[in-house]
Design an enzyme around this catalytic site. Structure first.
Site, PDB file in Angstrom:
ATOM      1  N   GLY A 169       0.882  -1.123  -0.025  1.00  0.00           N
ATOM      2  CA  GLY A 169       0.041  -0.116   0.131  1.00  0.00           C
ATOM      3  C   GLY A 169       0.925   1.211   0.014  1.00  0.00           C
ATOM      4  N   ASP A 211     -14.644   3.979  15.695  1.00  0.00           N
ATOM      5  CA  ASP A 211     -13.416   4.605  15.299  1.00  0.00           C
ATOM      6  C   ASP A 211     -12.723   5.257  15.970  1.00  0.00           C
ATOM      7  OD1 ASP A 211     -12.239   5.522  12.602  1.00  0.00           O
ATOM      8  OD2 ASP A 211     -12.871   7.607  13.331  1.00  0.00           O
ATOM      9  N   ASP A 254      -1.637   1.764  17.028  1.00  0.00           N
ATOM     10  CA  ASP A 254      -2.766   2.923  17.364  1.00  0.00           C
ATOM     11  C   ASP A 254      -1.861   4.005  17.454  1.00  0.00           C
ATOM     12  OD1 ASP A 254      -4.111   4.404  18.630  1.00  0.00           O
ATOM     13  OD2 ASP A 254      -5.204   3.061  19.798  1.00  0.00           O
ATOM     14  N   HIS A 255      -1.801   5.029  16.622  1.00  0.00           N
ATOM     15  CA  HIS A 255      -0.966   6.022  16.693  1.00  0.00           C
ATOM     16  C   HIS A 255      -0.825   6.820  17.742  1.00  0.00           C
ATOM     17  CE1 HIS A 255      -4.158   8.310  14.734  1.00  0.00           C
ATOM     18  NE2 HIS A 255      -3.664   9.088  15.269  1.00  0.00           N
ATOM     19  N   LYS A 294       2.365   8.775  20.576  1.00  0.00           N
ATOM     20  CA  LYS A 294       2.498  10.217  21.280  1.00  0.00           C
ATOM     21  C   LYS A 294       3.352  10.454  22.345  1.00  0.00           C
ATOM     22  CE  LYS A 294      -1.816  11.970  19.188  1.00  0.00           C
ATOM     23  NZ  LYS A 294      -1.271  12.952  18.227  1.00  0.00           N
ATOM     24  N   ARG A 329      -0.271  -2.485  -6.497  1.00  0.00           N
ATOM     25  CA  ARG A 329      -0.483  -2.802  -7.732  1.00  0.00           C
ATOM     26  C   ARG A 329       0.041  -1.696  -8.810  1.00  0.00           C
ATOM     27  NH1 ARG A 329      -6.792  -3.609  -7.001  1.00  0.00           N
ATOM     28  NH2 ARG A 329      -6.125  -1.579  -6.283  1.00  0.00           N
ATOM     29  N   HIS A 355      -8.586   4.401  20.265  1.00  0.00           N
ATOM     30  CA  HIS A 355      -7.688   5.327  20.964  1.00  0.00           C
ATOM     31  C   HIS A 355      -8.078   5.759  22.447  1.00  0.00           C
ATOM     32  CE1 HIS A 355      -6.289   5.763  16.907  1.00  0.00           C
ATOM     33  NE2 HIS A 355      -7.286   6.630  16.399  1.00  0.00           N
ATOM     34  N   GLY A 394      -0.434   4.729  -1.217  1.00  0.00           N
ATOM     35  CA  GLY A 394      -1.736   4.841  -0.683  1.00  0.00           C
ATOM     36  C   GLY A 394      -1.704   6.190   0.185  1.00  0.00           C
ATOM     37  N   ASP A 395      -2.861   6.597   0.438  1.00  0.00           N
ATOM     38  CA  ASP A 395      -2.864   7.914   1.223  1.00  0.00           C
ATOM     39  C   ASP A 395      -2.200   7.943   2.514  1.00  0.00           C
ATOM     40  OD1 ASP A 395      -4.474  10.512   1.927  1.00  0.00           O
ATOM     41  OD2 ASP A 395      -5.005   9.192   3.682  1.00  0.00           O
ATOM     42  N   LEU A 396      -2.199   6.742   3.305  1.00  0.00           N
ATOM     43  CA  LEU A 396      -1.291   6.672   4.578  1.00  0.00           C
ATOM     44  C   LEU A 396      -0.093   6.723   4.206  1.00  0.00           C
ATOM     45  CD1 LEU A 396      -1.723   6.400   7.733  1.00  0.00           C
ATOM     46  CD2 LEU A 396      -1.596   4.043   7.622  1.00  0.00           C
ATOM     47  N   ALA A 397       0.418   6.050   3.499  1.00  0.00           N
ATOM     48  CA  ALA A 397       1.818   6.055   3.100  1.00  0.00           C
ATOM     49  C   ALA A 397       2.440   7.498   2.773  1.00  0.00           C
ATOM     50  CB  ALA A 397       2.192   4.869   2.122  1.00  0.00           C
TER      51      ALA A 397
HETATM   52  P1  NAP Z   1      -5.790   3.860   0.203  1.00  0.00           P
HETATM   53  O1  NAP Z   1      -5.141   5.227  -0.171  1.00  0.00           O
HETATM   54  O2  NAP Z   1      -6.839   3.337  -0.305  1.00  0.00           O
HETATM   55  O3  NAP Z   1      -4.427   3.035  -0.404  1.00  0.00           O
HETATM   56  C1  NAP Z   1      -4.629   1.603  -0.437  1.00  0.00           C
HETATM   57  C2  NAP Z   1      -3.386   0.962  -0.994  1.00  0.00           C
HETATM   58  O4  NAP Z   1      -3.448  -0.353  -0.974  1.00  0.00           O
HETATM   59  C3  NAP Z   1      -2.995   1.486  -2.157  1.00  0.00           C
HETATM   60  O5  NAP Z   1      -1.734   1.763  -2.206  1.00  0.00           O
HETATM   61  C4  NAP Z   1      -3.280   0.643  -3.168  1.00  0.00           C
HETATM   62  O6  NAP Z   1      -2.378   0.708  -4.374  1.00  0.00           O
HETATM   63  C5  NAP Z   1      -2.931  -0.860  -2.397  1.00  0.00           C
HETATM   64  N1  NAP Z   1      -3.896  -1.797  -2.752  1.00  0.00           N
HETATM   65  C6  NAP Z   1      -4.953  -2.048  -3.107  1.00  0.00           C
HETATM   66  N2  NAP Z   1      -5.326  -3.288  -3.380  1.00  0.00           N
HETATM   67  C7  NAP Z   1      -4.131  -3.905  -3.592  1.00  0.00           C
HETATM   68  C8  NAP Z   1      -3.713  -5.435  -3.986  1.00  0.00           C
HETATM   69  N3  NAP Z   1      -4.699  -6.017  -4.476  1.00  0.00           N
HETATM   70  N4  NAP Z   1      -2.271  -5.676  -3.872  1.00  0.00           N
HETATM   71  C9  NAP Z   1      -1.635  -4.773  -3.549  1.00  0.00           C
HETATM   72  N5  NAP Z   1      -1.873  -3.417  -3.240  1.00  0.00           N
HETATM   73  C10 NAP Z   1      -2.887  -2.912  -3.390  1.00  0.00           C
HETATM   74  O7  NAP Z   1      -5.815   3.484   1.782  1.00  0.00           O
HETATM   75  P2  NAP Z   1      -4.984   4.237   2.762  1.00  0.00           P
HETATM   76  O8  NAP Z   1      -5.938   5.492   3.338  1.00  0.00           O
HETATM   77  O9  NAP Z   1      -3.807   4.398   2.520  1.00  0.00           O
HETATM   78  O10 NAP Z   1      -5.340   3.107   4.326  1.00  0.00           O
HETATM   79  C11 NAP Z   1      -4.521   2.018   4.162  1.00  0.00           C
HETATM   80  C12 NAP Z   1      -4.779   1.244   5.565  1.00  0.00           C
HETATM   81  O11 NAP Z   1      -4.368   2.348   6.666  1.00  0.00           O
HETATM   82  C13 NAP Z   1      -6.322   1.033   5.523  1.00  0.00           C
HETATM   83  O12 NAP Z   1      -6.071  -0.165   6.341  1.00  0.00           O
HETATM   84  C14 NAP Z   1      -6.809   2.080   6.430  1.00  0.00           C
HETATM   85  O13 NAP Z   1      -8.023   1.655   7.293  1.00  0.00           O
HETATM   86  C15 NAP Z   1      -5.611   2.336   7.472  1.00  0.00           C
HETATM   87  N6  NAP Z   1      -5.570   3.913   8.014  1.00  0.00           N
HETATM   88  C16 NAP Z   1      -5.508   4.821   7.058  1.00  0.00           C
HETATM   89  C17 NAP Z   1      -5.279   6.119   7.777  1.00  0.00           C
HETATM   90  C18 NAP Z   1      -5.246   7.338   6.696  1.00  0.00           C
HETATM   91  O14 NAP Z   1      -5.174   8.547   7.298  1.00  0.00           O
HETATM   92  N7  NAP Z   1      -5.451   7.243   5.435  1.00  0.00           N
HETATM   93  C19 NAP Z   1      -5.530   6.397   8.982  1.00  0.00           C
HETATM   94  C20 NAP Z   1      -5.457   5.224   9.755  1.00  0.00           C
HETATM   95  C21 NAP Z   1      -5.502   3.750   9.263  1.00  0.00           C
HETATM   96  P3  NAP Z   1      -2.853   0.078  -5.668  1.00  0.00           P
HETATM   97  O15 NAP Z   1      -4.081   0.609  -6.099  1.00  0.00           O
HETATM   98  O16 NAP Z   1      -1.817   0.811  -6.476  1.00  0.00           O
HETATM   99  O17 NAP Z   1      -2.914  -1.413  -5.764  1.00  0.00           O
END
Ligand code: NAP
Length: 484
Positions: A17, A235, A177-178, A182, A51, A240, A20-23
């Protein structure tokens, strides 16, 4: 004061991932800050995996842009950014397919620490764990990091734990759990267990009640559809707020190590009493002339999901019997703040004639926006006119107390990722903790569903629904003001 940055050992960290947004928003900018602080060894490598069909150069460009957008002040250090990016790689991998896994295997150095960050939807955890083993990438020295939400109830949390347990021992699993990363949260333990001052008073003889508030000014924004399946209880409270409650209420572990701390936290969760319906208040923010309501944002005109919750709970043990813990969290409230307030009992009798106010010592632990602590003490009002007493704060904002180095405190994600590399699980939730938290939460959610409870609408920019006030008011107490 000189802050000590202790470099970690060399590692290969794979972020599933990674696009993705978190990364992009948290993990990579955070790792860049650790790089700047000198904590990341030259040989450490970060491997993005998702992917998207890009190569390592394409990934570096993506992260260059992410640091520019989310990296804060550090984003201007362009030379350093390039050196950091040189430590980044990318492999296209499908969690559900076979493509990319052999390439990932060939890229990884098995002689250094290997950590796999599952920053993807939880439905993919099983696929990732299975393929990491099928392709001989993970072994019993690997570490896996998993993101919240860790289940949406006890059954799903158990299923996730069981899936991970098929491939990894508990000692390899880091559930993030971020909030636990802190600085102030860790300081809670330092203050409680590193001083002689507080612990003797930390019980039902001296503490009147405890308030935990996590208030946000934002609404559910673009996450409306997702959030509507969750709500403030799942949530925020189940994870938290529950973790904060545990750290405030737990007994001293005999030693500060991962299992000793987590054993004590688990005992607190298991001692939580069931909550009576009138001790739970749920709310949804209403619309204003210019801003949409919760139901608009959630795209569900009949939604009964709460964007605010306040509750009163008790811990049934010798230390805390009879002491109410009031928890509240919500969106679109009047200020963004997270704090814990330990409100001590009043003296019961004043020796100062004319002093009718019930003075209380209050220890406030502020988690955001500014991390710090404050102790309200009673002193004499300066000047003539006899012994008039006033309450004043003894303030310790970390940024002030620690000088310039106070600003250099790693943010929660950074610290936690470095803890993974160090192999320190103290600030990560253990599987049984997560399950115990759901076991307490589930009946409450089922209860309000069975009763057909409808959340009360509250004004945006307020402190939540009116009846959240009565939760304390009917017991002669008051919520602390929500302010930054
Ligand atoms: P996101 O933006 O939807 O990113 C999802 C990631 O997963 C993307 O890099 C996507 O890339 C990849 N992905 C999806 N299907 C895949 C597959 N079949 N094989 C390999 N990679 C795949 O989600 P996110 O916000 O980053 O969240 C990621 C996790 O962190 C989730 O569990 C979310 O609940 C948790 N989280 C997020 C936040 C936040 O602030 N965003 C905060 C707390 C927890 P591709 O489409 O290129 O495959």
């Amino acid at each position: 004061m000189v802050s000590r940055v202790i470099p970690v050992e060399e590692f290969d960290l794979v972020i599933f991932g990674g696009t993705g947004d978190l990364a992009r928003r948290k993990i990579l900018p955070g790792l860049f800050r650790r790089f700047l602080s000198g904590q990341m060894p030259d040989g450490a490598r970060i491997i993005g995996a998702a992917r998207s069909d890009i190569d390592s150069d394409g990934y570096r460009q993506m992260i260059r842009e992410a640091i520019a957008e989310f990296g804060g002040d550090e984003a201007s250090q362009t030379d350093c950014i390039e050196r950091f990016l040189a430590q980044l790689y990318y492999i296209p991998v499908d969690a559900k397919g076979d493509g990319g896994w052999n390439e990932l295997h060939d890229l990884i150095r098995f002689e250094v620490i290997n950590a796999f960050y599952f920053s993807v939807a939880p439905s993919l955890f099983g696929d990732l764990a299975e393929r990491l083993h099928t392709f001989n990438i993970a072994d019993d020295s690997s570490r896996v990091v998993v993101e919240k939400p860790f289940g949406r109830d006890l059954a799903t949390a158990k299923a996730l734990n069981a899936t991970l347990a098929q491939h990894f021992d508990e000692g390899q699993i880091y559930r993030i759990d971020h909030y636990l990363g802190k600085e102030t949260v860790q300081n809670l333990m330092a203050v409680r267990f590193g001083n002689v001052l507080f612990e003797p008073l930390w019980n039902n003889h001296y503490v009147d009640h405890i308030q935990i508030t996590v208030a946000e000014t934002v609404g559910v924004g673009g996450r409306g559809a997702y959030y509507d399946q969750s709500g403030a209880m799942r949530d925020m409270v189940q994870n938290h707020l529950m973790q904060l409650l545990c750290l405030i209420a737990m007994e001293a572990p005999s030693v500060f190590d991962a299992d000793a701390v987590r054993d004590e936290k688990l005992k607190v969760i298991r001692a939580l009493q069931a909550i009576e319906p009138h001790h739970i208040v749920r709310g949804q923010y209403g619309a204003t002339d210019s801003a949409s309501s919760y139901r608009d944002d959630a795209e569900n005109p009949k939604s009964h999901t709460e964007s605010f919750i306040a509750l009163r709970c008790e811990i049934a043990n010798w230390r805390w019997a009879g002491v109410p813990f009031y928890l509240r969290t919500g969106k679109k409230l009047k200020a963004r703040t997270s704090e814990i307030a330990v409100v001590f009992k009043d003296l019961g009798h004043s020796i100062f004639p004319g002093d009718e106010k019930r003075h209380r010592n209050i220890l406030t632990i502020q988690l955001q926006p500014n991390e710090g602590m404050q102790l309200q003490v009673t002193i004499k009002e300066p000047g003539p006119g006899g012994m008039r007493l006033i309450d004043v704060p003894l303030d310790m904002t970390f940024a002030d107390a620690l000088g310039p180095d106070g600003d250099d405190v790693p943010d929660a994600y950074e610290r936690l990722i470095m803890d993974v590399i160090r192999g320190n699980q103290t600030l990560f939730m253990r599987g049984d903790e997560v399950e115990a938290a759901w076991a307490w939460t589930d009946p409450l959610i089922e209860g309000w569903k069975a009763r057909g409870d409808v959340p009360k609408v509250y004004d945006q920019g307020s402190a939540g629904p009116e009846n959240a006030m009565t939760l304390l008011g009917r017991e002669g107490r008051r919520w602390r003001e929500i302010k930054e």
